[in-house]
Design an enzyme around this catalytic site. Structure first.
Site, short mmCIF file in Angstrom:
data_model
loop_
_atom_site.label_atom_id
_atom_site.label_comp_id
_atom_site.label_asym_id
_atom_site.label_seq_id
_atom_site.Cartn_x
_atom_site.Cartn_y
_atom_site.Cartn_z
N ASP A 344 0.82 -1.22 0.00
CA ASP A 344 0.00 0.00 0.00
C ASP A 344 0.85 1.27 0.00
O ASP A 344 0.34 2.36 0.27
CB ASP A 344 -0.91 0.01 1.24
CG ASP A 344 -1.78 -1.23 1.31
OD1 ASP A 344 -2.39 -1.58 0.29
OD2 ASP A 344 -1.83 -1.86 2.38
N GLY A 345 2.11 1.15 -0.28
CA GLY A 345 3.01 2.31 -0.28
C GLY A 345 4.42 1.85 0.01
O GLY A 345 4.66 0.70 0.38
N SER A 369 2.42 6.86 0.76
CA SER A 369 1.54 6.02 1.58
C SER A 369 0.13 6.20 1.03
O SER A 369 -0.48 7.26 1.20
CB SER A 369 1.60 6.44 3.06
OG SER A 369 0.74 5.64 3.84
N ARG A 370 -0.36 5.17 0.34
CA ARG A 370 -1.60 5.33 -0.42
C ARG A 370 -2.83 5.41 0.47
O ARG A 370 -3.82 6.03 0.09
CB ARG A 370 -1.74 4.17 -1.41
CG ARG A 370 -0.60 4.10 -2.42
CD ARG A 370 -0.82 3.01 -3.46
NE ARG A 370 0.32 2.92 -4.36
CZ ARG A 370 1.36 2.14 -4.19
NH1 ARG A 370 1.39 1.34 -3.13
NH2 ARG A 370 2.36 2.12 -5.04
N ILE A 371 -2.80 4.78 1.62
CA ILE A 371 -3.99 4.78 2.48
C ILE A 371 -3.70 5.29 3.88
O ILE A 371 -4.62 5.45 4.68
CB ILE A 371 -4.59 3.36 2.57
CG1 ILE A 371 -3.58 2.38 3.17
CG2 ILE A 371 -5.07 2.89 1.21
CD1 ILE A 371 -4.14 0.99 3.36
#
Length: 497
Positions: A344-345, A369-371
């Site tokens: 997720d990153g 950091s996508r989320i």
């Protein structure tokens, strides 16, 4: 019938025996038995065992054990889990009818174990509360929840600009020697007192590295809530392959109990090389860079088990920090790109930053950091705001100054402000900071309390904030005005002194 049945009441025992003989029906009991054809490099080829299935555990007459890893038309390929000196061709092999599992539970806290659950710390075997299969399906979509709680690492640049949430999979990527493992250790040490159980997996590491990691965790009282799973470089390739799955199973049990966990895989580059070695020995066709074609699915199968469960399934979480190594900063090589697409990153560590003295050497331009932003505390998220973008713009502006370009006064102010921010973001290893401190320096920087400060004095003012916050009752949810007044008071006093 046992001899104990004849003691005390011989006549009753005789009657029971007669009844048992009347009911006894002879039947044919078939047991498959194979034999070793060849053995070497942690691989054993077996003839026979037509009912063998993938991942079945096999026992050998010499005391060795193995796991089925490949099936051909005539032979069974297995990886050795335990090998004795007496293992040779012709040794008999038997099926156990079970797959690999290891003990789990709170008894593993503070322990150092191998991927089979055997203790490596010189103490007695743990008394588990349950057993968990190393391989298991990832939670389904209906069992998952959105990542909504932050996981603080204690590192300024991560907690503010590249935040991580509980249940997230954040990749640590960079060349060897840039501090990837140090970041992971800082994150584990920072979980002290937060009710998060940690699992640190060491895959194919030198014994000196293993000892240093364990001693560091012990010295910072982090071993009390941590389980260390070790498959060092001298262990069998099969154990090195199974190590991350064992660590995942240990953390997965706690997640299923509704607890928050953090698992570190150090590192998956070595794991991929071990899997390539086993696959080539088992004569599987090689693909790109000689890796087997299913290497992507192996890592995806592992990392997809890390998630945040919803309340119906207990509400636990498993945060994963996989580590991967690059060569000469080549982020587009095979294994790094695979893991970037799964996670997720990523936090990218850059050698030039490290050589320039900026540590942790995290390249903000390539880190994402996508989320994690969804889980960030509103106060930190508000204060961080456009800081990442402003910092990237500062780096571009600073590049122009190297050519002697004349800049406007506003540009000079932006460069000076960026240099102060870069100095603030520097942090020594093994010194995790509280989330209150993250809010303190963000507010102080945004309110101009670092304006006009010489770079040599930045760390002195940060130490003042850290010292004052230790005895303060301020929390993340305290009003901004209260934060601002206290910060001005603390920093004005320090400046007067």
């Amino acid at each position: 019938m046992s001899l104990d049945d004849f003691s005390g009441n011989p006549e009753g025992a005789v009657a029971k025996q007669a009844d048992w003989l009347k009911r006894y029906q002879p039947s044919l009991h078939i047991v498959e038995r194979g034999s070793v054809v060849s053995v070497g490099d942690g691989i054993v080829w077996i003839r026979g065992l037509p009912s063998a299935a993938m991942d079945d555990i096999l026992t050998l007459d010499d005391g060795s054990s193995a796991m089925v890893f490949d099936l051909t038309e005539d032979l069974v390929g297995a990886v050795l889990l335990h090998e004795t000196d007496a293992l040779t061709a012709g040794t008999a092999v038997h099926m156990t009818g079970r797959t690999l599992s290891l003990p789990v539970g709170d008894a593993l806290l503070g322990r150092v174990i191998d991927p089979l659950g055997e203790p490596l710390d010189g103490t007695s075997p743990p008394h588990p509360s349950a057993w968990q299969c190393l391989e298991g399906p990832a939670p389904g979509i209906t069992a998952r929840d959105f990542v909504n709680q932050p996981l603080y690492t204690g590192i300024k640049i991560i907690d503010t600009l590249v935040p991580i949430g509980k249940g997230q999979r954040q990749l640590l990527i960079g060349d060897d020697g840039l501090g990837r493992s140090a970041l992971a250790l800082d994150a584990v040490i920072n979980q002290r007192g937060k009710g998060i159980y940690c699992v640190y997996v060491l895959i194919g590491q030198k014994r000196s590295t293993v000892v240093n990691t364990i001693e560091t965790l012990r010295n910072y009282d982090a071993l009390d809530y941590t389980t260390v799973v070790v498959a060092e470089a001298s262990s069998l390739p099969g154990l090195q392959y199974l190590a991350p799955f064992a660590g995942c199973a240990v953390a997965e049990f706690w997640m299923q109990q509704g607890l928050d966990t953090l698992v570190v895989y150090d590192d998956l580059s070595t794991h991929a090389k071990t899997y390539r070695e086993l696959s080539l020995l088992l004569r599987r066709p090689p693909g790109r860079e000689a890796y087997p074609g299913d290497i992507f699915s192996v890592h995806a199968r592992l990392l997809e088990r890390s998630t945040c469960l919803n309340a119906v399934y207990g509400g636990g979480s498993m945060t994963a920090l996989p580590i991967v190594e690059t060569q000469q900063g080549e982020i587009s090589s095979y294994i790094p790109t695979n893991l970037i697409s799964i996670t997720d990153g990523q936090l990218y560590l850059e050698r030039e930053l490290f050589s320039a003295g900026f540590r942790p050497a995290i390249d903000i331009a390539r880190s994402v950091s996508r989320i994690g932003g969804q889980a960030q505390h509103p106060r930190i998220k508000e204060e961080a705001g456009r800081m990442k973008l402003d910092y990237l713009q500062f780096m571009e502006l600073e590049a122009f100054t190297r050519f002697g370009a004349r800049l406007e006064a506003s540009m000079e102010d932006a460069i000076n402000r960026g240099r102060v921010l870069r100095e603030i973001l520097k942090q020594d290893r093994l010194e995790p900071l509280s989330e209150q401190f993250q809010v303190a320096w963000l507010l102080a920087f945004n309110d101009g309390l670092f304006s006009g400060v010489e770079l040599e004095q930045v760390h002195q003012r940060l130490e003042v904030l850290r010292h004052k916050l230790h005895d303060s009752t301020l929390s993340l949810d305290s009003p901004r005005e209260q934060w601002r007044d206290m910060l001005r008071q603390w920093l004005d006093l320090s400046e007067g002194e």
